[in-house]
Design an enzyme around this catalytic site. Structure first.
Site, PDB file in Angstrom:
ATOM      1  N   TYR A  56      56.873  33.412  41.787  1.00  0.00           N
ATOM      2  CA  TYR A  56      57.156  34.807  42.115  1.00  0.00           C
ATOM      3  C   TYR A  56      56.969  34.987  43.616  1.00  0.00           C
ATOM      4  O   TYR A  56      55.923  34.635  44.166  1.00  0.00           O
ATOM      5  CB  TYR A  56      56.208  35.732  41.353  1.00  0.00           C
ATOM      6  CG  TYR A  56      56.423  37.201  41.626  1.00  0.00           C
ATOM      7  CD1 TYR A  56      57.530  37.870  41.118  1.00  0.00           C
ATOM      8  CD2 TYR A  56      55.512  37.923  42.383  1.00  0.00           C
ATOM      9  CE1 TYR A  56      57.728  39.217  41.363  1.00  0.00           C
ATOM     10  CE2 TYR A  56      55.694  39.271  42.641  1.00  0.00           C
ATOM     11  CZ  TYR A  56      56.809  39.916  42.124  1.00  0.00           C
ATOM     12  OH  TYR A  56      56.991  41.255  42.376  1.00  0.00           O
ATOM     13  N   ASP A  65      55.452  29.837  50.451  1.00  0.00           N
ATOM     14  CA  ASP A  65      54.948  31.172  50.153  1.00  0.00           C
ATOM     15  C   ASP A  65      53.447  31.061  49.925  1.00  0.00           C
ATOM     16  O   ASP A  65      52.987  30.720  48.835  1.00  0.00           O
ATOM     17  CB  ASP A  65      55.650  31.736  48.920  1.00  0.00           C
ATOM     18  CG  ASP A  65      55.172  33.130  48.558  1.00  0.00           C
ATOM     19  OD1 ASP A  65      54.190  33.611  49.165  1.00  0.00           O
ATOM     20  OD2 ASP A  65      55.770  33.744  47.658  1.00  0.00           O
ATOM     21  N   LYS A  80      47.741  39.449  51.354  1.00  0.00           N
ATOM     22  CA  LYS A  80      46.468  39.531  50.664  1.00  0.00           C
ATOM     23  C   LYS A  80      45.270  39.316  51.584  1.00  0.00           C
ATOM     24  O   LYS A  80      44.785  40.249  52.204  1.00  0.00           O
ATOM     25  CB  LYS A  80      46.453  38.577  49.477  1.00  0.00           C
ATOM     26  CG  LYS A  80      47.551  38.887  48.450  1.00  0.00           C
ATOM     27  CD  LYS A  80      47.429  38.073  47.193  1.00  0.00           C
ATOM     28  CE  LYS A  80      48.614  38.282  46.255  1.00  0.00           C
ATOM     29  NZ  LYS A  80      48.713  39.644  45.719  1.00  0.00           N
TER      30      LYS A  80
END
Length: 427
Positions: free
Chosen positions: A144, A239, A267
């Protein structure tokens, strides 16, 4: 356990927010439950609207590596609030954070701050296409990369959790440029590149998968991605929104010794505030506006609150022994969960890297999304419900990784293992 207040809030939310939540997996539908509304947090603990206390293994889906309300992070935020919360103009803190991130990740020669992981990956892909003059994208089933159109084909995270087909609302013309193949399958990847390599702008991958549940990469897989992209002139994008500063100070690319062309982050570099970033080779990044023709902008990018929180967090991560201590905590948890399942004669596959971990109700090994989907979801749902009742806060999906923070101590880990032992023996 009382949940009246959370249920009341959820009923109100359903009237004004689609599904009652602002991010789909929070709805807890896949586990047959409704969400808990969180009132506050401290260290390794969450406290819900009904006053229940939970040991937290979601960590705001990854960024709370220090635990909640770490004093250094809070102090940094308070200090910068005296200057203002948003300027829409350059600020010294964004330069300092850029320099700090680049000093820790050798592949970054330039970096651009954005506001989320999704924004970072979308921007990196646009840059890759602009730089190469190609349209093709290779991604991997169950990974994702945010909700950008190109990334939703065979995606993980909430797309997998809710069993949503990966492309409603995405034009066919976008889908035709996206090739999604099995994770950890170097042979299939090589075959695809042999056939379409000259059309591929970028290959994007979670170097450690966390959105199909936790799945570690096989070394020949990551090296194949690097070799084949170099061979055909495509760009390799790591990623690291989830793995960046989570599995090592230099991210998964440091851990595995692979140097990507571009990387995306989020994050942790915001210390829990909304931040993303993308960066990489200088010759590629010079194509970003205003220096180059590939346009990307963000009014709140480089927000001083987020920059300050990120700087304070990264300073703490650089303390001697931080990652070794955190990894040891995580291994202790994983070993305890595995032992508890063995005692209950329940097959599980439990694994970790750094402070990321995952548990599947299957013999294993779990190498890819197809393997992950073989996990016993009914058993997971019962496990989730039982652990929540025991005040252990897990992601409400089989297809999400868990996270240990530095604030988790022996007491919390022991309590978690004991709760799992009690729940598993009754499944």
């Amino acid at each position: 356990m009382r949940t009246e207040r959370s249920q009341e809030l959820f009923k109100r939310a359903e009237l004004c927010i689609p599904g009652g939540v602002n991010s789909p997996v929070r709805a807890c539908r896949s586990v047959g439950s409704t969400p808990l509304f969180i009132d506050r947090a401290q260290g390794a603990w969450l406290y819900d609207a009904d006053g229940n206390a939970f040991i937290d293994y979601v960590g705001s889906w990854g960024p709370m590596i220090l635990g909640h309300r770490h004093p250094a992070v809070e102090q940094a935020i308070r200090k910068v609030m005296e200057r203002g919360v948003s300027f829409g103009a350059p600020v010294d803190l964004e330069v300092a954070l850029a320099e700090k991130v680049m000093s820790l990740v050798p592949s970054l020669e330039m970096i651009r701050m954005v506001n989320s992981g999704t924004e970072a990956t979308m921007s990196a892909l646009r840059l890759a296409r602009g730089f190469t003059g190609r349209n093709g994208l290779v991604k991997f089933d169950g990974c994702y990369h945010g909700h950008g159109d190109s990334f939703l084909v065979d995606a993980g995270s909430g797309v997998a959790t809710l069993s949503i087909p990966g492309s409603p609302g995405v034009p066919d013309d976008v889908i035709k440029h996206t090739f999604s193949i099995p994770y950890n399958d170097a042979e299939t990847f090589r075959n695809l590149m042999a056939e379409r390599g000259k059309d591929i702008a970028a290959v994007i991958v979670e170097p450690v998968a966390g959105n199909m549940g936790f799945v570690r990469p096989e070394m020949n897989f990551l090296s194949a991605l690097r070799d084949e992209t170099e061979k055909y002139g495509a760009l390799l994008i790591f990623d690291e929104v989830m793995t960046g500063f989570r599995v090592a100070s230099g991210g998964a690319q440091e851990l595995f010794g692979i140097r990507p062309d571009l990387s995306t982050f989020g994050k942790i570099i915001g210390g829990g505030l909304p931040v993303g970033a993308y960066g990489g080779r200088r010759d590629i990044m010079k194509h970003v506006a205003p220096q180059g023709p590939v346009y990307q902008a963000g009014t709140l990018s480089g927000n001083p609150l987020a920059m300050a929180a990120g700087l304070a967090t990264l300073e703490e991560l650089c303390r001697p022994g931080f990652y070794e201590t955190l990894a040891a905590k995580t291994r202790k948890l994983v070993e305890g969960l595995t032992a508890a399942a063995k005692e209950a004669h329940i097959p599980v596959w439990c694994d970790c890297i750094g402070s990321m971990f995952g548990l599947f109700f299957i013999e294993g090994p779990v190498r890819n999304f197809a393997d992950a989907r073989k996990s016993d979801l009914n058993r997971f749902n019962a496990y989730y419900a039982g652990m929540r009742e025991k005040c252990i806060y897990l992601a409400p999906s089989q297809f999400e990784a868990g996270f240990v923070s530095f604030a988790h101590g022996d007491e919390e880990i022991h309590a978690t293992i004991q709760a799992a032992r009690s729940v598993l023996k009754n499944l």
